[in-house]
Design a protein around this motif. Structure first.
Motif, PDB file in Angstrom:
ATOM      1  N   SER A   1     -25.778   6.933 -44.075  1.00  0.00           N
ATOM      2  CA  SER A   1     -26.672   6.313 -45.160  1.00  0.00           C
ATOM      3  C   SER A   1     -25.607   5.130 -45.716  1.00  0.00           C
ATOM      4  O   SER A   1     -26.197   4.040 -46.333  1.00  0.00           O
ATOM      5  N   SER A   2     -24.523   5.469 -46.016  1.00  0.00           N
ATOM      6  CA  SER A   2     -23.612   4.405 -46.547  1.00  0.00           C
ATOM      7  C   SER A   2     -23.515   3.210 -45.427  1.00  0.00           C
ATOM      8  O   SER A   2     -23.060   1.978 -46.047  1.00  0.00           O
ATOM      9  N   GLY A   3     -23.703   3.309 -44.195  1.00  0.00           N
ATOM     10  CA  GLY A   3     -23.691   2.270 -43.353  1.00  0.00           C
ATOM     11  C   GLY A   3     -24.976   1.405 -43.202  1.00  0.00           C
ATOM     12  O   GLY A   3     -25.110   0.367 -42.427  1.00  0.00           O
ATOM     13  N   ILE A   4     -26.138   2.048 -43.657  1.00  0.00           N
ATOM     14  CA  ILE A   4     -27.367   1.078 -43.497  1.00  0.00           C
ATOM     15  C   ILE A   4     -27.190  -0.132 -44.307  1.00  0.00           C
ATOM     16  O   ILE A   4     -26.622  -0.202 -45.407  1.00  0.00           O
ATOM     17  N   PRO A   5     -27.639  -1.191 -43.582  1.00  0.00           N
ATOM     18  CA  PRO A   5     -27.540  -2.340 -44.073  1.00  0.00           C
ATOM     19  C   PRO A   5     -28.173  -2.770 -45.516  1.00  0.00           C
ATOM     20  O   PRO A   5     -29.318  -2.057 -45.563  1.00  0.00           O
ATOM     21  N   ASP A   6     -27.817  -3.467 -46.478  1.00  0.00           N
ATOM     22  CA  ASP A   6     -28.257  -3.527 -47.867  1.00  0.00           C
ATOM     23  C   ASP A   6     -29.294  -4.819 -47.749  1.00  0.00           C
ATOM     24  O   ASP A   6     -28.940  -5.913 -47.992  1.00  0.00           O
ATOM     25  N   ALA A   7     -30.338  -4.612 -46.902  1.00  0.00           N
ATOM     26  CA  ALA A   7     -31.316  -5.634 -46.777  1.00  0.00           C
ATOM     27  C   ALA A   7     -32.695  -5.192 -46.922  1.00  0.00           C
ATOM     28  O   ALA A   7     -33.017  -4.043 -46.936  1.00  0.00           O
ATOM     29  N   ALA A   8     -33.599  -6.044 -47.225  1.00  0.00           N
ATOM     30  CA  ALA A   8     -34.990  -5.626 -47.592  1.00  0.00           C
ATOM     31  C   ALA A   8     -35.679  -5.004 -46.581  1.00  0.00           C
ATOM     32  O   ALA A   8     -36.512  -4.211 -46.726  1.00  0.00           O
ATOM     33  N   ASP A   9     -35.333  -5.107 -45.210  1.00  0.00           N
ATOM     34  CA  ASP A   9     -35.953  -4.374 -44.168  1.00  0.00           C
ATOM     35  C   ASP A   9     -35.664  -2.989 -43.972  1.00  0.00           C
ATOM     36  O   ASP A   9     -35.800  -2.219 -43.180  1.00  0.00           O
ATOM     37  N   SER A  10     -34.484  -2.500 -44.952  1.00  0.00           N
ATOM     38  CA  SER A  10     -34.071  -1.066 -44.919  1.00  0.00           C
ATOM     39  C   SER A  10     -34.907  -0.338 -46.059  1.00  0.00           C
ATOM     40  O   SER A  10     -34.314   0.747 -46.295  1.00  0.00           O
ATOM     41  N   GLN A  11     -35.617  -0.888 -46.690  1.00  0.00           N
ATOM     42  CA  GLN A  11     -36.066  -0.365 -47.984  1.00  0.00           C
ATOM     43  C   GLN A  11     -36.815   0.887 -47.701  1.00  0.00           C
ATOM     44  O   GLN A  11     -36.502   1.863 -48.544  1.00  0.00           O
ATOM     45  N   ASP A  12     -37.436   0.972 -46.773  1.00  0.00           N
ATOM     46  CA  ASP A  12     -38.193   2.523 -46.315  1.00  0.00           C
ATOM     47  C   ASP A  12     -37.358   3.498 -46.193  1.00  0.00           C
ATOM     48  O   ASP A  12     -37.557   4.389 -46.687  1.00  0.00           O
ATOM     49  N   ILE A  13     -36.404   3.140 -45.078  1.00  0.00           N
ATOM     50  CA  ILE A  13     -35.467   4.306 -44.817  1.00  0.00           C
ATOM     51  C   ILE A  13     -34.611   4.622 -46.223  1.00  0.00           C
ATOM     52  O   ILE A  13     -34.365   5.785 -46.400  1.00  0.00           O
ATOM     53  N   LEU A  14     -34.117   3.575 -46.882  1.00  0.00           N
ATOM     54  CA  LEU A  14     -33.508   3.953 -48.294  1.00  0.00           C
ATOM     55  C   LEU A  14     -34.356   4.775 -49.127  1.00  0.00           C
ATOM     56  O   LEU A  14     -33.781   5.707 -49.824  1.00  0.00           O
ATOM     57  N   HIS A  15     -35.629   4.427 -49.114  1.00  0.00           N
ATOM     58  CA  HIS A  15     -36.379   5.394 -50.179  1.00  0.00           C
ATOM     59  C   HIS A  15     -36.415   6.831 -49.531  1.00  0.00           C
ATOM     60  O   HIS A  15     -36.357   7.617 -50.430  1.00  0.00           O
ATOM     61  N   PHE A  16     -36.618   6.837 -48.332  1.00  0.00           N
ATOM     62  CA  PHE A  16     -36.808   8.145 -47.764  1.00  0.00           C
ATOM     63  C   PHE A  16     -35.490   8.858 -47.946  1.00  0.00           C
ATOM     64  O   PHE A  16     -35.450  10.110 -48.493  1.00  0.00           O
ATOM     65  N   LEU A  17     -34.219   8.423 -47.751  1.00  0.00           N
ATOM     66  CA  LEU A  17     -32.920   8.815 -48.008  1.00  0.00           C
ATOM     67  C   LEU A  17     -32.719   9.075 -49.622  1.00  0.00           C
ATOM     68  O   LEU A  17     -31.935  10.143 -49.751  1.00  0.00           O
ATOM     69  N   ALA A  18     -33.579   8.418 -50.328  1.00  0.00           N
ATOM     70  CA  ALA A  18     -33.015   8.715 -51.889  1.00  0.00           C
ATOM     71  C   ALA A  18     -33.988   9.944 -52.348  1.00  0.00           C
ATOM     72  O   ALA A  18     -33.548  10.454 -53.395  1.00  0.00           O
TER      73      ALA A  18
END
Length: 173
Positions: free
Chosen positions: A28-45
């Motif tokens: 999760s720390s390596g996932i790009p901080d980019a708009a196209d990562s929002q879905d995966i980041l929400h899931f990880l949240a």
């Protein structure tokens, strides 16, 4: 909640591997901080791991829905990381900022030092709460913030702590 990694070999055979919280945190720390990562980041949240949620809270390209989810997290580490990030400063209400201030000293200091960045809140009301905070480090962070109202800075010139007074003087100069 279980996390798995699906690996597809040359477009054919698929293998699924279960992922534990430590591996998920590293990923999760390596996932790009980019708009196209929002879905995966929400899931990880929504991960049961506070480390994973804290990694997400450090990202600047998270959705408003993810900010809201993390702002109500029961982990103080998640909230500490979140309160210094741009998405939170654009989302946070007056009430949420005051809640963070009252719950944690580190959050209070962060908010005080960035008071001018919280665009969705009544920063004068929040600054008044911070001005009256019992911890001089919080008041000093507020006094040193270039975005505070002059009226608040002038009030801090009369603070009981000399370092708070000095910070307010520098801000007004």
């Amino acid at each position: 909640m279980k996390f798995s990694l699906l690996v597809q070999i040359d477009g054919g055979e698929e293998k699924r591997f279960e992922i534990g919280s430590e591996v998920l945190s590293r990923m999760s720390s390596g996932i790009p901080d980019a708009a196209d990562s929002q879905d995966i980041l929400h899931f990880l949240a929504m991960s049961p791991s506070s480390e994973v949620r804290a990694d997400v809270a450090y990202k600047d390209c998270i959705s408003e829905e993810t900010v809201e989810l993390l702002a109500n997290d029961n982990s103080i580490d998640v909230r500490r990381r979140l309160c210094g990030q741009t998405p939170f400063s654009e989302w946070a209400t007056t009430e949420k900022l005051i809640e963070f201030i009252n719950l944690d000293l580190d959050c209070a200091r962060t908010i005080a030092g960035r008071i001018n960045e919280y665009s969705n809140a009544d920063t004068n009301e929040v600054a008044a709460v911070l001005r009256d905070h019992s911890d001089p480090d919080v008041r000093r962070a507020l006094a040193g913030c270039w975005g505070i109202a002059k009226s608040i800075a002038k009030q801090l010139l009369k603070d009981a702590d000399p370092d708070v007074r000095a910070a307010a003087k520098r801000t007004l100069d």
